[in-house]
Design a protein around this motif. Structure first.
Motif, PDB file in Angstrom:
ATOM      1  N   ASN A  87      43.277  33.064  42.619  1.00  0.00           N
ATOM      2  CA  ASN A  87      44.308  32.600  43.564  1.00  0.00           C
ATOM      3  C   ASN A  87      44.169  33.283  44.920  1.00  0.00           C
ATOM      4  N   LEU A  88      42.980  33.185  45.487  1.00  0.00           N
ATOM      5  CA  LEU A  88      42.716  33.793  46.790  1.00  0.00           C
ATOM      6  C   LEU A  88      42.464  32.719  47.839  1.00  0.00           C
ATOM      7  N   SER A  89      42.747  33.078  49.080  1.00  0.00           N
ATOM      8  CA  SER A  89      42.472  32.199  50.221  1.00  0.00           C
ATOM      9  C   SER A  89      41.658  32.961  51.262  1.00  0.00           C
ATOM     10  N   ASP A  90      40.831  32.231  51.989  1.00  0.00           N
ATOM     11  CA  ASP A  90      39.939  32.834  52.985  1.00  0.00           C
ATOM     12  C   ASP A  90      40.224  32.216  54.353  1.00  0.00           C
ATOM     13  N   PHE A  91      40.359  33.079  55.363  1.00  0.00           N
ATOM     14  CA  PHE A  91      40.627  32.625  56.728  1.00  0.00           C
ATOM     15  C   PHE A  91      39.612  33.246  57.687  1.00  0.00           C
ATOM     16  N   GLN A 152      39.838  28.379  53.431  1.00  0.00           N
ATOM     17  CA  GLN A 152      39.443  27.873  52.122  1.00  0.00           C
ATOM     18  C   GLN A 152      40.366  28.458  51.055  1.00  0.00           C
ATOM     19  N   ASP A 153      40.886  27.601  50.184  1.00  0.00           N
ATOM     20  CA  ASP A 153      41.715  28.047  49.067  1.00  0.00           C
ATOM     21  C   ASP A 153      40.912  27.944  47.769  1.00  0.00           C
ATOM     22  N   LYS A 154      41.571  28.248  46.650  1.00  0.00           N
ATOM     23  CA  LYS A 154      40.973  28.148  45.319  1.00  0.00           C
ATOM     24  C   LYS A 154      39.705  28.999  45.202  1.00  0.00           C
ATOM     25  N   LEU A 155      39.867  30.274  45.567  1.00  0.00           N
ATOM     26  CA  LEU A 155      38.763  31.222  45.481  1.00  0.00           C
ATOM     27  C   LEU A 155      39.099  32.334  44.500  1.00  0.00           C
ATOM     28  N   SER A 156      38.063  32.966  43.975  1.00  0.00           N
ATOM     29  CA  SER A 156      38.229  34.119  43.083  1.00  0.00           C
ATOM     30  C   SER A 156      37.263  35.211  43.507  1.00  0.00           C
TER      31      SER A 156
END
Length: 218
Positions: A87-91, A152-156
């Motif tokens: 449940n990580l997001s990247d900006f 980007q969402d849906k990262l681990s």
């Protein structure tokens, strides 16, 4: 002066997968010699025979540093805990004079919540933030005046604790990246400190990536 042997070495050294395949003896020398005929002929500016290339391939010896190889085995055997966070997001934001001020707002908000995953990297032209998706709106609010280059969402994230002294071992990260690449696992981001190494992947790849990292320990 270039020779067939030197051309073969140049091609192999610049192709990690090819070098790996040769070391594991899973590549057919005859078939590879045919594939390399054209590029080697172009490098030498004259036609060459497949047999001569095949001979050079058989004689090629990979550089072997026994001491470093033993160090690598010891490091992988002593890898620390492997932690997975989902449940990580990247900006990604464009660097600006006010970016640090926006960043400080986020730090102030999350400083007392140790359950939140957070990583910040500042490059020459842009900065990157990886954070728990629960804080996604907070990031967008704090950085609303900044230029958002990507999200980007849906990262681990998979974090590995490395033994002390790992920075002195040549090829450590190469071995990790190589094994992930063999499994066709695309890395979205990589974050590291002196003794911690974290890879960020899309959610659908996290199980496979975790298995690869776990097998490193032997």
């Amino acid at each position: 002066m270039k020779t067939i042997a030197s051309c073969v070495e140049e091609i192999i050294v610049s192709s990690p997968f090819l070098e790996e395949g040769l070391s594991r003896e899973i590549i057919n020398f005859s078939a590879l010699a045919k594939d390399l005929n054209q590029p080697i002929s172009e490098m030498l500016r004259k036609p060459v025979k497949d047999g001569a290339i095949m001979m050079a391939l058989r004689r090629y010896q990979q550089p072997l540093n026994l001491e470093n190889s033993l160090h690598l085995k010891k490091v992988f055997k002593n890898l620390g805990d492997i932690t997975v966070r989902s449940n990580l997001s990247d900006f990604t934001f464009q660097n600006s004079e006010t970016l640090i001020d926006s960043h400080s707002q986020v730090l102030e908000k999350i400083s007392t919540n140790h359950q939140i995953f957070y990583a910040f990297t500042r490059g020459i032209f842009e900065s990157n933030i990886i954070i728990s998706t629960s804080e996604r709106d907070s990031i967008l609010q704090a950085f609303k005046k900044e230029t958002l280059l990507g999200k980007q969402d849906k990262l681990s994230a998979i974090s590995i604790y490395l033994p002390k002294g790992n920075s002195k071992i040549a090829g450590l990260y190469y071995q990790i990246f190589k094994r992930l690449a063999w499994e066709k696992i695309t890395l979205y981001e990589v974050v590291s400190t002196t003794n911690e190494f974290t890879i960020v992947v899309e959610d659908d790849l996290v199980d496979r990536a975790f298995s690869v990292i776990k097998r490193l320990k032997g």
